[in-house]
Design a protein around this motif. Structure first.
Motif, PDB file in Angstrom:
ATOM      1  N   MET A   1       0.815  -1.190   0.000  1.00  0.00           N
ATOM      2  CA  MET A   1       0.000   0.000   0.000  1.00  0.00           C
ATOM      3  C   MET A   1       0.868   1.268   0.000  1.00  0.00           C
ATOM      4  O   MET A   1       0.579   2.225  -0.714  1.00  0.00           O
ATOM      5  N   LEU A   2       1.920   1.256   0.810  1.00  0.00           N
ATOM      6  CA  LEU A   2       2.819   2.405   0.858  1.00  0.00           C
ATOM      7  C   LEU A   2       3.472   2.635  -0.499  1.00  0.00           C
ATOM      8  O   LEU A   2       3.621   3.777  -0.945  1.00  0.00           O
ATOM      9  N   LYS A   3       3.842   1.565  -1.161  1.00  0.00           N
ATOM     10  CA  LYS A   3       4.455   1.683  -2.486  1.00  0.00           C
ATOM     11  C   LYS A   3       3.477   2.322  -3.471  1.00  0.00           C
ATOM     12  O   LYS A   3       3.867   3.177  -4.260  1.00  0.00           O
ATOM     13  N   ARG A   4       2.213   1.935  -3.407  1.00  0.00           N
ATOM     14  CA  ARG A   4       1.212   2.529  -4.300  1.00  0.00           C
ATOM     15  C   ARG A   4       1.055   4.020  -4.020  1.00  0.00           C
ATOM     16  O   ARG A   4       0.950   4.823  -4.941  1.00  0.00           O
ATOM     17  N   LEU A   5       1.041   4.392  -2.750  1.00  0.00           N
ATOM     18  CA  LEU A   5       0.945   5.816  -2.408  1.00  0.00           C
ATOM     19  C   LEU A   5       2.149   6.587  -2.936  1.00  0.00           C
ATOM     20  O   LEU A   5       2.017   7.683  -3.482  1.00  0.00           O
ATOM     21  N   ALA A   6       3.328   6.017  -2.747  1.00  0.00           N
ATOM     22  CA  ALA A   6       4.564   6.696  -3.134  1.00  0.00           C
ATOM     23  C   ALA A   6       4.691   6.846  -4.648  1.00  0.00           C
ATOM     24  O   ALA A   6       5.328   7.783  -5.127  1.00  0.00           O
ATOM     25  N   LEU A   7       4.090   5.939  -5.389  1.00  0.00           N
ATOM     26  CA  LEU A   7       4.222   5.967  -6.847  1.00  0.00           C
ATOM     27  C   LEU A   7       3.027   6.588  -7.562  1.00  0.00           C
ATOM     28  O   LEU A   7       3.035   6.726  -8.781  1.00  0.00           O
ATOM     29  N   TRP A   8       2.027   6.971  -6.813  1.00  0.00           N
ATOM     30  CA  TRP A   8       0.826   7.533  -7.410  1.00  0.00           C
ATOM     31  C   TRP A   8       1.129   8.899  -8.030  1.00  0.00           C
ATOM     32  O   TRP A   8       1.988   9.642  -7.559  1.00  0.00           O
ATOM     33  N   ASP A   9       0.394   9.253  -9.072  1.00  0.00           N
ATOM     34  CA  ASP A   9       0.657  10.496  -9.794  1.00  0.00           C
ATOM     35  C   ASP A   9       0.306  11.763  -9.022  1.00  0.00           C
ATOM     36  O   ASP A   9       0.904  12.804  -9.239  1.00  0.00           O
ATOM     37  N   ASN A  10      -0.679  11.697  -8.137  1.00  0.00           N
ATOM     38  CA  ASN A  10      -1.057  12.942  -7.450  1.00  0.00           C
ATOM     39  C   ASN A  10      -0.161  13.158  -6.222  1.00  0.00           C
ATOM     40  O   ASN A  10       0.128  12.246  -5.471  1.00  0.00           O
ATOM     41  N   TYR A  11       0.280  14.384  -6.070  1.00  0.00           N
ATOM     42  CA  TYR A  11       1.264  14.668  -5.027  1.00  0.00           C
ATOM     43  C   TYR A  11       0.749  14.476  -3.600  1.00  0.00           C
ATOM     44  O   TYR A  11       1.543  14.114  -2.720  1.00  0.00           O
ATOM     45  N   PRO A  12      -0.535  14.678  -3.275  1.00  0.00           N
ATOM     46  CA  PRO A  12      -0.954  14.435  -1.885  1.00  0.00           C
ATOM     47  C   PRO A  12      -0.713  12.985  -1.426  1.00  0.00           C
ATOM     48  O   PRO A  12      -0.396  12.751  -0.265  1.00  0.00           O
ATOM     49  N   SER A  13      -0.807  12.057  -2.341  1.00  0.00           N
ATOM     50  CA  SER A  13      -0.527  10.660  -2.000  1.00  0.00           C
ATOM     51  C   SER A  13       0.952  10.470  -1.684  1.00  0.00           C
ATOM     52  O   SER A  13       1.306   9.768  -0.733  1.00  0.00           O
ATOM     53  N   ARG A  14       1.794  11.101  -2.456  1.00  0.00           N
ATOM     54  CA  ARG A  14       3.234  10.987  -2.208  1.00  0.00           C
ATOM     55  C   ARG A  14       3.623  11.683  -0.912  1.00  0.00           C
ATOM     56  O   ARG A  14       4.482  11.199  -0.168  1.00  0.00           O
ATOM     57  N   VAL A  15       2.977  12.802  -0.611  1.00  0.00           N
ATOM     58  CA  VAL A  15       3.205  13.479   0.672  1.00  0.00           C
ATOM     59  C   VAL A  15       2.800  12.566   1.823  1.00  0.00           C
ATOM     60  O   VAL A  15       3.542  12.405   2.790  1.00  0.00           O
ATOM     61  N   SER A  16       1.642  11.954   1.713  1.00  0.00           N
ATOM     62  CA  SER A  16       1.166  11.033   2.755  1.00  0.00           C
ATOM     63  C   SER A  16       2.131   9.870   2.934  1.00  0.00           C
ATOM     64  O   SER A  16       2.401   9.449   4.061  1.00  0.00           O
ATOM     65  N   ALA A  17       2.654   9.362   1.831  1.00  0.00           N
ATOM     66  CA  ALA A  17       3.599   8.249   1.902  1.00  0.00           C
ATOM     67  C   ALA A  17       4.834   8.635   2.716  1.00  0.00           C
ATOM     68  O   ALA A  17       5.335   7.828   3.512  1.00  0.00           O
ATOM     69  N   CYS A  18       5.309   9.857   2.546  1.00  0.00           N
ATOM     70  CA  CYS A  18       6.491  10.309   3.288  1.00  0.00           C
ATOM     71  C   CYS A  18       6.289  10.202   4.798  1.00  0.00           C
ATOM     72  O   CYS A  18       7.223   9.905   5.534  1.00  0.00           O
ATOM     73  N   TYR A  19       5.070  10.439   5.241  1.00  0.00           N
ATOM     74  CA  TYR A  19       4.783  10.390   6.669  1.00  0.00           C
ATOM     75  C   TYR A  19       4.656   8.969   7.204  1.00  0.00           C
ATOM     76  O   TYR A  19       4.630   8.763   8.416  1.00  0.00           O
ATOM     77  N   LEU A  20       4.565   7.990   6.323  1.00  0.00           N
ATOM     78  CA  LEU A  20       4.373   6.599   6.748  1.00  0.00           C
ATOM     79  C   LEU A  20       5.643   5.747   6.675  1.00  0.00           C
ATOM     80  O   LEU A  20       5.676   4.648   7.220  1.00  0.00           O
ATOM     81  N   PHE A  21       6.662   6.238   6.009  1.00  0.00           N
ATOM     82  CA  PHE A  21       7.862   5.436   5.795  1.00  0.00           C
ATOM     83  C   PHE A  21       8.485   4.905   7.075  1.00  0.00           C
ATOM     84  O   PHE A  21       8.765   3.718   7.181  1.00  0.00           O
ATOM     85  N   SER A  22       8.727   5.756   8.039  1.00  0.00           N
ATOM     86  CA  SER A  22       9.436   5.312   9.248  1.00  0.00           C
ATOM     87  C   SER A  22       8.630   4.288  10.037  1.00  0.00           C
ATOM     88  O   SER A  22       9.190   3.347  10.606  1.00  0.00           O
ATOM     89  N   THR A  23       7.323   4.430  10.069  1.00  0.00           N
ATOM     90  CA  THR A  23       6.472   3.479  10.779  1.00  0.00           C
ATOM     91  C   THR A  23       6.498   2.122  10.094  1.00  0.00           C
ATOM     92  O   THR A  23       6.610   1.087  10.761  1.00  0.00           O
ATOM     93  N   CYS A  24       6.405   2.123   8.792  1.00  0.00           N
ATOM     94  CA  CYS A  24       6.386   0.861   8.038  1.00  0.00           C
ATOM     95  C   CYS A  24       7.761   0.199   7.992  1.00  0.00           C
ATOM     96  O   CYS A  24       7.866  -1.025   7.956  1.00  0.00           O
ATOM     97  N   TYR A  25       8.802   0.991   7.985  1.00  0.00           N
ATOM     98  CA  TYR A  25      10.160   0.470   7.827  1.00  0.00           C
ATOM     99  C   TYR A  25      10.492  -0.575   8.893  1.00  0.00           C
ATOM    100  O   TYR A  25      11.060  -1.615   8.588  1.00  0.00           O
ATOM    101  N   GLU A  26      10.132  -0.293  10.108  1.00  0.00           N
ATOM    102  CA  GLU A  26      10.477  -1.196  11.212  1.00  0.00           C
ATOM    103  C   GLU A  26       9.806  -2.557  11.095  1.00  0.00           C
ATOM    104  O   GLU A  26      10.332  -3.546  11.599  1.00  0.00           O
ATOM    105  N   ALA A  27       8.672  -2.629  10.425  1.00  0.00           N
ATOM    106  CA  ALA A  27       7.917  -3.878  10.344  1.00  0.00           C
ATOM    107  C   ALA A  27       8.305  -4.733   9.138  1.00  0.00           C
ATOM    108  O   ALA A  27       7.795  -5.843   9.000  1.00  0.00           O
ATOM    109  N   LEU A  28       9.190  -4.260   8.295  1.00  0.00           N
ATOM    110  CA  LEU A  28       9.503  -4.955   7.050  1.00  0.00           C
ATOM    111  C   LEU A  28      10.737  -5.837   7.150  1.00  0.00           C
ATOM    112  O   LEU A  28      11.610  -5.621   7.991  1.00  0.00           O
ATOM    113  N   GLN A  29      10.816  -6.803   6.235  1.00  0.00           N
ATOM    114  CA  GLN A  29      11.996  -7.652   6.077  1.00  0.00           C
ATOM    115  C   GLN A  29      13.078  -6.862   5.340  1.00  0.00           C
ATOM    116  O   GLN A  29      12.805  -5.838   4.731  1.00  0.00           O
TER     117      GLN A  29
END
Length: 107
Positions: A1-29
């Motif tokens: 889901m984060l990848k879709r937000l980060a790659l979406w064409d509209n900038y508000p989605s990419r802005v939102s993705a920036c705020y989620l990276f650190s939270t998601c990072y810890e849970a990933l392989q």
């Protein structure tokens, strides 16, 4: 889901993705973390200033969760690019990350 937000064409989605990276990072392989760091780097060089500003705001959080070996190699160049940005709000937010970056840079 984060990848879709980060790659979406509209900038508000990419802005939102920036705020989620650190939270998601810890849970990933490890292999997913590599992709997340690459996406974060891409967003920090985005054409839209609001996306770069969001990346600058959240750089401190990313530096706090990323493994130390990637800070100098991957996040110091991101930090330097954001500090040299043409947009003042991006610079200011990146500069607020300086203490977090310097504690790894001086090692």
């Amino acid at each position: 889901m984060l990848k879709r937000l980060a790659l979406w064409d509209n900038y508000p989605s990419r802005v939102s993705a920036c705020y989620l990276f650190s939270t998601c990072y810890e849970a990933l392989q490890d292999n997913d973390r590599v992709e997340l760091r690459q996406l974060y780097s891409e967003l920090s060089h985005d054409d839209t200033p609001m996306v770069r500003r969001a990346a600058a705001v959240n750089l401190k959080d990313m530096i706090n969760v990323v493994e130390e070996q990637y800070i100098k190699a991957e996040f110091l160049p991101i930090y330097l690019a954001l500090v040299k940005d043409d947009i003042d709000s991006v610079k200011v937010n990146a500069i607020e990350t300086t203490p977090n970056v310097m504690k790894y840079y001086t090692k």
